[in-house]
Design a protein around this motif. Structure first.
Motif, PDB file in Angstrom:
ATOM      1  N   SER A  43      34.165  37.497  33.998  1.00  9.63           N
ATOM      2  CA  SER A  43      34.164  38.957  33.852  1.00  9.63           C
ATOM      3  C   SER A  43      33.984  39.360  32.383  1.00  9.63           C
ATOM      4  O   SER A  43      34.043  38.527  31.483  1.00  9.63           O
ATOM      5  CB  SER A  43      35.471  39.546  34.391  1.00  9.63           C
ATOM      6  OG  SER A  43      36.540  39.246  33.508  1.00  9.63           O
ATOM      7  N   LYS A  44      33.774  40.636  32.181  1.00 11.03           N
ATOM      8  CA  LYS A  44      33.586  41.162  30.829  1.00 11.03           C
ATOM      9  C   LYS A  44      34.910  41.608  30.202  1.00 11.03           C
ATOM     10  O   LYS A  44      34.917  42.264  29.167  1.00 11.03           O
ATOM     11  CB  LYS A  44      32.605  42.328  30.864  1.00 11.03           C
ATOM     12  CG  LYS A  44      31.246  41.949  31.400  1.00 11.03           C
ATOM     13  CD  LYS A  44      30.154  42.604  30.638  1.00 11.03           C
ATOM     14  CE  LYS A  44      28.802  42.295  31.223  1.00 11.03           C
ATOM     15  NZ  LYS A  44      28.260  41.039  30.787  1.00 11.03           N
ATOM     16  N   LEU A  45      36.016  41.212  30.805  1.00  7.22           N
ATOM     17  CA  LEU A  45      37.331  41.557  30.270  1.00  7.22           C
ATOM     18  C   LEU A  45      37.566  40.832  28.951  1.00  7.22           C
ATOM     19  O   LEU A  45      36.960  39.798  28.672  1.00  7.22           O
ATOM     20  CB  LEU A  45      38.425  41.145  31.268  1.00  7.22           C
ATOM     21  CG  LEU A  45      38.429  41.842  32.621  1.00  7.22           C
ATOM     22  CD1 LEU A  45      39.427  41.186  33.564  1.00  7.22           C
ATOM     23  CD2 LEU A  45      38.734  43.324  32.466  1.00  7.22           C
ATOM     24  N   SER A  46      38.492  41.356  28.170  1.00  6.33           N
ATOM     25  CA  SER A  46      38.869  40.683  26.923  1.00  6.33           C
ATOM     26  C   SER A  46      39.639  39.411  27.273  1.00  6.33           C
ATOM     27  O   SER A  46      40.152  39.263  28.392  1.00  6.33           O
ATOM     28  CB  SER A  46      39.751  41.597  26.073  1.00  6.33           C
ATOM     29  OG  SER A  46      41.024  41.762  26.687  1.00  6.33           O
ATOM     30  N   ASP A  47      39.741  38.507  26.313  1.00  8.96           N
ATOM     31  CA  ASP A  47      40.506  37.278  26.538  1.00  8.96           C
ATOM     32  C   ASP A  47      41.955  37.592  26.898  1.00  8.96           C
ATOM     33  O   ASP A  47      42.543  36.923  27.750  1.00  8.96           O
ATOM     34  CB  ASP A  47      40.455  36.365  25.312  1.00  8.96           C
ATOM     35  CG  ASP A  47      39.131  35.629  25.191  1.00  8.96           C
ATOM     36  OD1 ASP A  47      38.282  35.737  26.112  1.00  8.96           O
ATOM     37  OD2 ASP A  47      38.942  34.932  24.174  1.00  8.96           O
ATOM     38  N   GLU A  48      42.536  38.607  26.269  1.00  8.39           N
ATOM     39  CA  GLU A  48      43.924  38.969  26.551  1.00  8.39           C
ATOM     40  C   GLU A  48      44.080  39.429  28.001  1.00  8.39           C
ATOM     41  O   GLU A  48      45.049  39.074  28.676  1.00  8.39           O
ATOM     42  CB  GLU A  48      44.406  40.074  25.593  1.00  8.39           C
ATOM     43  CG  GLU A  48      44.543  39.630  24.155  1.00  8.39           C
ATOM     44  CD  GLU A  48      43.204  39.569  23.395  1.00  8.39           C
ATOM     45  OE1 GLU A  48      42.217  40.225  23.828  1.00  8.39           O
ATOM     46  OE2 GLU A  48      43.148  38.854  22.386  1.00  8.39           O
ATOM     47  N   GLU A  49      43.114  40.222  28.483  1.00  7.47           N
ATOM     48  CA  GLU A  49      43.172  40.689  29.871  1.00  7.47           C
ATOM     49  C   GLU A  49      42.964  39.520  30.844  1.00  7.47           C
ATOM     50  O   GLU A  49      43.629  39.452  31.881  1.00  7.47           O
ATOM     51  CB  GLU A  49      42.110  41.764  30.106  1.00  7.47           C
ATOM     52  CG  GLU A  49      42.395  43.062  29.353  1.00  7.47           C
ATOM     53  CD  GLU A  49      41.214  44.022  29.365  1.00  7.47           C
ATOM     54  OE1 GLU A  49      41.454  45.224  29.634  1.00  7.47           O
ATOM     55  OE2 GLU A  49      40.063  43.593  29.112  1.00  7.47           O
ATOM     56  N   LYS A  50      42.067  38.617  30.505  1.00  7.35           N
ATOM     57  CA  LYS A  50      41.839  37.434  31.346  1.00  7.35           C
ATOM     58  C   LYS A  50      43.103  36.590  31.428  1.00  7.35           C
ATOM     59  O   LYS A  50      43.472  36.110  32.499  1.00  7.35           O
ATOM     60  CB  LYS A  50      40.688  36.594  30.796  1.00  7.35           C
ATOM     61  CG  LYS A  50      39.334  37.220  30.975  1.00  7.35           C
ATOM     62  CD  LYS A  50      38.250  36.341  30.363  1.00  7.35           C
ATOM     63  CE  LYS A  50      36.879  36.998  30.449  1.00  7.35           C
ATOM     64  NZ  LYS A  50      35.813  36.169  29.873  1.00  7.35           N
ATOM     65  N   VAL A 104      40.909  30.113  29.639  1.00  5.20           N
ATOM     66  CA  VAL A 104      40.228  31.315  29.162  1.00  5.20           C
ATOM     67  C   VAL A 104      38.948  30.990  28.390  1.00  5.20           C
ATOM     68  O   VAL A 104      38.029  31.803  28.340  1.00  5.20           O
ATOM     69  CB  VAL A 104      41.188  32.214  28.338  1.00  5.20           C
ATOM     70  CG1 VAL A 104      41.383  31.671  26.921  1.00  5.20           C
ATOM     71  CG2 VAL A 104      40.700  33.648  28.318  1.00  5.20           C
ATOM     72  N   SER A 107      34.039  30.467  30.166  1.00  8.31           N
ATOM     73  CA  SER A 107      33.510  31.762  30.578  1.00  8.31           C
ATOM     74  C   SER A 107      32.651  31.674  31.836  1.00  8.31           C
ATOM     75  O   SER A 107      32.486  32.654  32.542  1.00  8.31           O
ATOM     76  CB  SER A 107      32.712  32.393  29.445  1.00  8.31           C
ATOM     77  OG  SER A 107      31.632  31.552  29.094  1.00  8.31           O
TER      78      SER A 107
END
Length: 151
Positions: A43-50, A104, A107
């Motif tokens: 996904s295009k989420l940030s690493d923190e969100e992932k 994480v 990708s």
């Protein structure tokens, strides 16, 4: 000479059948789980969100307490109840941070379920591999899936 590197990851999972999942095989469960994780990672989420989402997946499917006690081995018998509770909290934090932090970086993770070996009605090993790329080696992942209630 090219050396094939294989890393073996052993994860202990409890596979709990619910009304909606009672017909799933352990291989189907692992396929669904890895697809969910792959969707998060690509996904295009940030690493923190992932990381937050990966930790949630880990908490939902991994018997972290069981893995922690297994890791202690014979030493778990020498701990006081207070020490065990402190260890469980520390191990959970360590496990989730390690689990999500390592994943994480993948990708475009693709995991293929290869086969399963049914040991008994409550215990199955599902064999899979993280498909290698030019940037990372193939990784074998063997999942130990425990069914809490086969009925």
């Amino acid at each position: 000479m090219k050396i094939k590197r294989e890393i073996f990851i052993l994860m202990l999972f409890f596979f709990s059948f619910t009304n909606s999942s009672w017909s799933q095989t352990p291989s189907e469960f692992i396929s669904g789980l890895t697809e969910e994780a792959s969707n998060v990672l690509s996904s295009k989420l940030s690493d923190e969100e992932k990381i937050i989402l990966l930790k949630k997946i880990g908490e939902d499917v991994v018997d972290i307490e069981g893995v922690g006690l297994y890791t202690l081995g014979k030493y778990r018998k020498t701990l006081t109840d207070s020490q065990k509770e402190q260890y469980k909290k520390l191990f959970k934090n360590y496990f989730l941070k390690s689990f999500s932090g390592r994943l994480v970086g993948y990708s475009d993770a693709k995991i293929a379920v290869l086969s399963e070996e049914i040991k008994n009605e409550k215990y199955t090993i599902v064999y899979s591999k993280l498909i290698g790329t030019s940037d990372r080696p193939e990784v074998r992942i063997d999942w130990r899936v425990y069914t809490k209630d086969p009925e």
